[in-house]
Structure formats: structure tokens, C-alpha cells
Design a protein around this motif. Structure first.
Motif, short mmCIF file in Angstrom:
data_model
loop_
_atom_site.label_atom_id
_atom_site.label_comp_id
_atom_site.label_asym_id
_atom_site.label_seq_id
_atom_site.Cartn_x
_atom_site.Cartn_y
_atom_site.Cartn_z
N HIS A 1 -22.84 33.82 9.67
CA HIS A 1 -22.53 34.96 10.52
C HIS A 1 -23.63 35.15 11.56
O HIS A 1 -24.76 34.69 11.39
CB HIS A 1 -22.39 36.24 9.70
N ALA A 2 -23.27 35.82 12.64
CA ALA A 2 -24.27 36.21 13.63
C ALA A 2 -25.06 37.40 13.09
O ALA A 2 -24.68 38.00 12.08
CB ALA A 2 -23.60 36.55 14.95
N VAL A 3 -26.15 37.74 13.76
CA VAL A 3 -27.01 38.85 13.30
C VAL A 3 -27.27 39.85 14.42
O VAL A 3 -27.26 41.06 14.21
CB VAL A 3 -28.34 38.32 12.74
N ILE B 1 -31.86 32.89 16.10
CA ILE B 1 -31.12 32.82 14.85
C ILE B 1 -31.37 31.49 14.13
O ILE B 1 -31.43 31.44 12.89
CB ILE B 1 -29.60 33.04 15.08
N ASN B 2 -31.57 30.42 14.89
CA ASN B 2 -31.84 29.13 14.25
C ASN B 2 -33.25 29.06 13.67
O ASN B 2 -33.48 28.36 12.68
CB ASN B 2 -31.60 27.99 15.24
N SER B 3 -34.19 29.80 14.24
CA SER B 3 -35.53 29.89 13.65
C SER B 3 -35.46 30.58 12.30
O SER B 3 -36.10 30.14 11.33
CB SER B 3 -36.46 30.67 14.59
N ALA B 4 -34.66 31.65 12.22
CA ALA B 4 -34.50 32.35 10.95
C ALA B 4 -33.79 31.47 9.93
O ALA B 4 -34.14 31.46 8.74
CB ALA B 4 -33.71 33.64 11.17
N MET C 1 -36.44 36.38 13.66
CA MET C 1 -35.36 36.29 14.62
C MET C 1 -35.57 37.17 15.85
O MET C 1 -35.53 36.67 16.99
CB MET C 1 -34.02 36.63 13.96
N PRO C 2 -35.82 38.47 15.70
CA PRO C 2 -35.96 39.30 16.90
C PRO C 2 -37.20 38.99 17.73
O PRO C 2 -37.14 39.02 18.96
CB PRO C 2 -36.00 40.73 16.35
#
Length: 324
Positions: A69-71, A148-151, A119-120
Motif C-alpha cells: 500500500h501507499a503511505v 517509500i522505497n527507502s522505508a 520515508m517523510p
């Protein structure tokens, strides 16, 4: 990306919780200063928490039989700044874990590190670089995708190191049974190929929406008309939240013990769930998996979404009175 309890060792959970504690402290200090300068930051934190909650309800089918899912981490950082976003997503994850059983209690600090810190801040840093060089839209795209890919990468590492750091005397894993060679590719491929692009699309759409309703200051909702726009957006997302039920499978690394056992047998990796997972901490949330007893799951999904919005907005309202 919500790592449940018992997939990570107590040492991993304790270490990451200790690591995010000073970040929370700094965030509170910085956000207090931000609120004094921009009073509308506080209600926007409630809106941001609601938005993050709703975004994460839309599960996406991933090739190979899992979901993701997206965040909205980068999006929220653009709206209210990374420090306020850290607190907003922290509150979101707290509600998800305790009321809806989405993400673990012991692994709460881990999930905060991944989704409310890495992420943020990564996404916002990239966005600011793009904006500095007059390529704001490119900054939005790269920031949301890389954020998001780092997270996801960090989550894959956290899961994958468990067989190395927590095992029995004969080498059997006590917690997550998959090594880095499986967890990192699984987490990254799901987000590089699918979730990352959905994150980009959603971020761009809301970014344009915010610029349209409040073009002079992206988080300045100083009039009721702009607040109404936000309420309409949140209610609209809540009403269509059952679309997240289309993805039937469970996300990688979020299986219950029965599902994990089935996976291990299917992959010829044994038939026993790791001991630490069987005998670990098991918390039963009131509305587990966003369901309400006696109601169709789609209705339960909508009511869960609306409940979360009300909780966040009432919490912010209470804090607003405290700060006066």
C-alpha cells in the motif's frame, strides 16, 4: 509494511524504539514552534493523520501473491513539514496498532522508524532539492518514489537480519524465518514495481488539489472553505475505502502463524513456525483487520475509516484547547 509482533526479536524492537524516542522529542519541540508561527499546523496534523490512515487502507495486489500500500509520507511532509508529519504518522500507526491490529505493539517503534521517520524525511529532502533547482514536480515524483522505497528497504533489512541475530543453538530462526536474500528483494520489488508508483500518483494528485484550494501557502487552511475541501476529500476516501479489499492476499511479512506455516510448507522450508513467533506477544485488537462483528466487511471498512477520522480530529481539537 506494517511489521506485526513476533516477526522481530525483542532486541530489534527495543533498539528501534529507543532510536525513535529522541526523534519524537525533537519533533514535539519543533512542532510547538511551528504551531506558534502557523496556528493552522495543529488542525492540519489531524487532517494529515486521517489522510495517512485512509491512504494505507487501499491495499494493492502484487505479482507473486502478496499486497502492498501507499503511505503518503512525502506528501504529508510537503503539506506540513517532516517533523509534523513524523508526529502525524506516529499517531496514525498508534491507532492502527491498538484499535485495528494493523502493525504490532512491540514493533511499534520499528514501524514508526520506517514510515514516520525514514520515508517523510528522505522524501522531503529530495523534494526540496527539486524545488531548489526549479523542478518542483520532479521533486514531488522522486521524493515520493524514493521515500517509500527507502522505508521498504529498511523493513526488508529488519526482517532479513532476524535469522542472523536470533536463532536457537542449532541455527533455527526464532522470529522471521526468511533471510536478507528473500526479504529485501520481496519488499523492494513490491514497492519499486507497484506501491511506489501509486505513491507517486496519489502524491501528485493531492499536491495539485492542495495548490488549487490554497495556492499561496500549501498548509495554510486559514479559512473555512479550505477546511471544507479537506473534509470532503477525507469523507470521499473513507466511502471508497472498501476498494482496498480487492487485494485479498496478505502483505509480505504480515502473515499470521497459520498463513506463515502454509507458506513454509509450500516453499519446502519446513512445517514449523519459529518458536519465538508461536510463544510471543499476541494482542487482540477491538476491530481487528478493520472489521466490525455482525456487519459486512465493506461496511466495517467504511466505519473504521470514519472512526479514525473522528478520533484524529477530536484529538486535535482537545490539543487545541490545551494550547490556548
Amino acid at each position: 509494511m506494517h511489521i506485526p509482533d513476533n516477526y522481530l526479536s525483542p532486541v530489534t524492537c527495543g533498539t528501534l524504539f529507543a532510536a525513535v524516542t529522541p526523534i519524537w522529542t525533537i519533533a514535539v519541540i519543533k512542532v510547538k514552534k511551528q504551531i506558534k508561527k502557523h496556528h493552522e499546523t495543529l488542525p492540519m496534523i489531524g487532517i494529515a493523520s486521517s489522510l495517512a490512515f485512509l491512504i494505507m487502507m487501499f491495499n494493492l495486489p502484487i505479482p507473486g501473491g502478496t499486497t502492498a500500500h501507499a503511505v503518503g509520507g512525502t506528501l504529508l511532509s510537503i503539506l506540513i513539514g517532516p517533523w509534523a508529519t513524523c508526529l502525524a504518522i506516529t499517531v496514525t500507526l498508534l491507532l492502527q496498532a491498538f484499535l485495528f491490529g494493523d502493525g504490532g505493539i512491540l514493533s511499534f517503534g520499528v514501524n514508526v522508524m520506517n514510515m514516520a521517520v525514514i520515508m517523510p524525511f528522505v522524501g522531503y529532502w529530495i523534494y526540496k532539492i527539486g524545488k531548489k533547482f526549479k523542478h518542483e514536480k520532479l521533486g514531488v515524483i522522486l521524493g515520493s518514489y524514493i521515500g517509500i522505497n527507502s522505508a521498504a528497504l529498511l523493513a526488508g533489512i529488519e526482517l532479513g537480519i532476524q535469522p542472523l541475530i536470533a536463532h536457537t543453538n542449532n541455527g533455527s530462526p526464532l522470529y522471521c524465518p526468511y533471510g536478507l536474500n528473500i526479504t529485501v528483494p520481496a519488499m523492494l520489488l513490491a514497492h519499486l514495481l507497484v506501491a511506489g508508483w501509486v505513491e507517486v500518483i496519489f502524491t501528485l494528485l493531492v499536491f495539485k488539489f492542495v495548490n488549487k484550494v490554497s495556492p499561496t501557502k500549501i498548509y495554510d487552511n486559514s479559512n473555512n472553505a479550505n477546511n471544507i475541501h479537506w473534509i470532503y476529500l477525507l469523507i470521499g476516501l473513507a466511502l471508497i475505502s472498501p476498494l482496498g479489499l480487492i487485494a485479498k492476499n496478505t502483505a509480505f511479512g504480515e502473515w499470521n502463524n497459520q498463513e506463515l506455516q502454509h507458506m513454509l510448507i509450500k516453499q519446502h522450508l519446513g512445517s514449523q513456525v519459529p518458536e519465538g513467533m508461536l510463544n510471543g506477544f499476541h494482542f487482540k485488537a477491538l476491530f481487528s483487520d478493520y472489521t466490525i462483528n455482525g456487519l459486512p466487511i465493506s461496511i466495517g471498512y467504511i466505519l473504521s475509516a470514519i472512526t479514525a477520522i473522528l478520533v484524529f480530529l477530536l484529538l486535535v481539537r482537545g490539543l487545541k484547547h490545551e494550547t490556548k
